[in-house]
Design a protein around this motif. Structure first.
Motif, PDB file in Angstrom:
ATOM      1  N   ILE A 135       9.946  -6.681  -3.247  1.00  0.00           N
ATOM      2  CA  ILE A 135       9.127  -7.769  -2.711  1.00  0.00           C
ATOM      3  C   ILE A 135       8.995  -8.889  -3.738  1.00  0.00           C
ATOM      4  O   ILE A 135       9.104 -10.080  -3.419  1.00  0.00           O
ATOM      5  CB  ILE A 135       7.744  -7.235  -2.292  1.00  0.00           C
ATOM      6  CG1 ILE A 135       7.886  -6.295  -1.090  1.00  0.00           C
ATOM      7  CG2 ILE A 135       6.797  -8.378  -1.963  1.00  0.00           C
ATOM      8  CD1 ILE A 135       6.609  -5.565  -0.726  1.00  0.00           C
ATOM      9  N   ALA A 166       7.411 -12.959   1.753  1.00  0.00           N
ATOM     10  CA  ALA A 166       7.959 -11.862   0.947  1.00  0.00           C
ATOM     11  C   ALA A 166       7.254 -10.553   1.260  1.00  0.00           C
ATOM     12  O   ALA A 166       7.894  -9.504   1.436  1.00  0.00           O
ATOM     13  CB  ALA A 166       7.844 -12.191  -0.537  1.00  0.00           C
ATOM     14  N   VAL A 167       5.930 -10.584   1.348  1.00  0.00           N
ATOM     15  CA  VAL A 167       5.161  -9.369   1.615  1.00  0.00           C
ATOM     16  C   VAL A 167       5.445  -8.837   3.014  1.00  0.00           C
ATOM     17  O   VAL A 167       5.708  -7.647   3.209  1.00  0.00           O
ATOM     18  CB  VAL A 167       3.658  -9.629   1.433  1.00  0.00           C
ATOM     19  CG1 VAL A 167       2.827  -8.458   1.962  1.00  0.00           C
ATOM     20  CG2 VAL A 167       3.326  -9.874  -0.038  1.00  0.00           C
ATOM     21  N   GLY A 210       9.075  -7.369   3.477  1.00  0.00           N
ATOM     22  CA  GLY A 210       9.200  -6.021   2.924  1.00  0.00           C
ATOM     23  C   GLY A 210       8.475  -4.993   3.766  1.00  0.00           C
ATOM     24  O   GLY A 210       8.986  -3.893   4.021  1.00  0.00           O
ATOM     25  N   TYR A 242       0.086  -6.463   4.265  1.00  0.00           N
ATOM     26  CA  TYR A 242       1.203  -5.531   4.193  1.00  0.00           C
ATOM     27  C   TYR A 242       1.064  -4.444   5.259  1.00  0.00           C
ATOM     28  O   TYR A 242       1.997  -4.172   6.023  1.00  0.00           O
ATOM     29  CB  TYR A 242       1.269  -4.901   2.800  1.00  0.00           C
ATOM     30  CG  TYR A 242       2.396  -3.897   2.661  1.00  0.00           C
ATOM     31  CD1 TYR A 242       3.647  -4.283   2.213  1.00  0.00           C
ATOM     32  CD2 TYR A 242       2.209  -2.553   3.006  1.00  0.00           C
ATOM     33  CE1 TYR A 242       4.686  -3.371   2.107  1.00  0.00           C
ATOM     34  CE2 TYR A 242       3.233  -1.641   2.897  1.00  0.00           C
ATOM     35  CZ  TYR A 242       4.471  -2.051   2.453  1.00  0.00           C
ATOM     36  OH  TYR A 242       5.496  -1.142   2.365  1.00  0.00           O
TER      37      TYR A 242
END
Length: 329
Positions: A209, A241-242, A245, A278
């Motif tokens: 990440i 990005a978070v 992932g 997340y």
């Protein structure tokens, strides 16, 4: 721990069906930075604990010496006759070997883990991969002893454990459960530490990440928590990005759920602790993959805390082959 029975399937020096009553059991958890040890009474009570740094750069012999020293430290009265070790790397519990490993511990691949530790401690040793050992108590906690479990540990890497109909799967050379090396569309073209490309670990792990954020921004970042903090503040690249992932992990886990039919899905490790962004993205991607009979299944956090790995390690002595000291190799 209750009285337990050796499986005898491939153990060194233990015949099939041999009953072994144990007053105490040692559990060891070997990571790249730390060794944790605990001495458990027969009823599972923790009698003593010990931690020490892993001499990860000093070679396999030094690591085995440190493990033996940790066992001695936690059990000075020599109450235990058996020891379970949960270790980093690909571990084959039948041969007692580390069949593959990253360079987080120098020279770890090819180590005779069970034999080396048995000879150093004088104890019978059972061994397994650290993630499978940690998943053991989760499997034992299922209300149905024939239940199935999908366990993922998302941290510096992406590990996992698969249990079907009450039985933990180990596979050839002990490789079963390495979820981080499943293909992921989000990771297409990205090199993996195993030498292949496009594996889940390189987009869904903590370093994955962080690296994705750096690709998006062109700016270096010190750690995952920094990316998570920026995502919490609404920075678009950090959020992307978070969630990328998380969604990659959720899709892979959802597909595996369709293949395995688990009663419970557990997602642990350090990465899920970065926050709801997340967790929500992973859960949504997971749910989107599920076939109708599994709808309603949701990823859950682990039931057990810091003792999970050493508890699971100690429990290995009742389910896996025992390797005895002094047996010709």
């Amino acid at each position: 721990m209750s009285s337990v029975r050796s499986t005898g399937n491939g153990s060194a020096g233990t015949g099939p069906g041999t009953a072994v009553t144990r007053a105490a059991v040692i559990g060891l958890d070997l990571g790249g930075t730390k060794i944790a040890a605990a001495l458990f009474a027969e009823d599972g009570t923790v009698l003593a604990r010990h931690t020490r740094p892993t001499p990860a750069r000093d070679g396999a012999a030094a690591v085995l010496d440190a493990l033996a020293a940790a066992a001695a430290e936690v059990d000075p009265g020599r109450r235990a006759t058996v020891l379970g070790i949960a270790a980093a790397g690909v571990v084959d519990p039948r041969s007692g070997m580390v069949t593959s490993a990253t360079d987080s511990i120098s020279g770890w691949a090819g180590t005779a883990l069970a034999a080396g530790l048995a000879d150093r401690t004088g104890l019978a040793v059972a061994c397994d991969n650290d993630v499978r050992a940690t998943a053991g108590p989760e499997l034992a906690a299922l209300p149905d002893r024939h239940g199935s479990l999908l366990f993922a540990a998302v941290g510096t890497g992406v590990g996992g454990a698969l249990a079907v109909d009450g039985r933990m799967l180990h596979g050839a050379a002990g490789i079963a459960g390495h979820l981080g090396h499943l293909p992921s569309a989000e990771a297409a073209g990205l090199p993996c530490t195993c030498g292949a490309t496009g594996h889940l670990e390189v987009i869904a792990s903590g370093p994955g990440i962080t690296a994705h954020y750096e690709r998006l921004t062109g700016a270096p970042v010190d750690r995952l928590e920094t990316v998570a903090a920026r995502a919490a503040d609404g920075e678009r690249a950090a959020v992307h990005a978070v969630t990328t992932g998380a969604a990659a992990a959720g899709r892979v886990l959802g597909g595996l759920a369709n293949a395995l039919g688990p009663d419970r899905v557990v997602v642990g490790g350090g990465v899920p602790r970065i926050g709801a962004l997340y967790g929500d993205a992973l859960a949504a991607a997971f749910a989107a993959e599920l076939m109708p009979p599994l709808r309603g299944l949701v990823p859950e956090p682990p039931l057990f805390g810091h003792d999970a790995a050493v508890l699971g390690a100690a429990a290995l002595t009742s389910t896996l082959p025992l390797h005895h000291p002094g047996v010709p190799r």
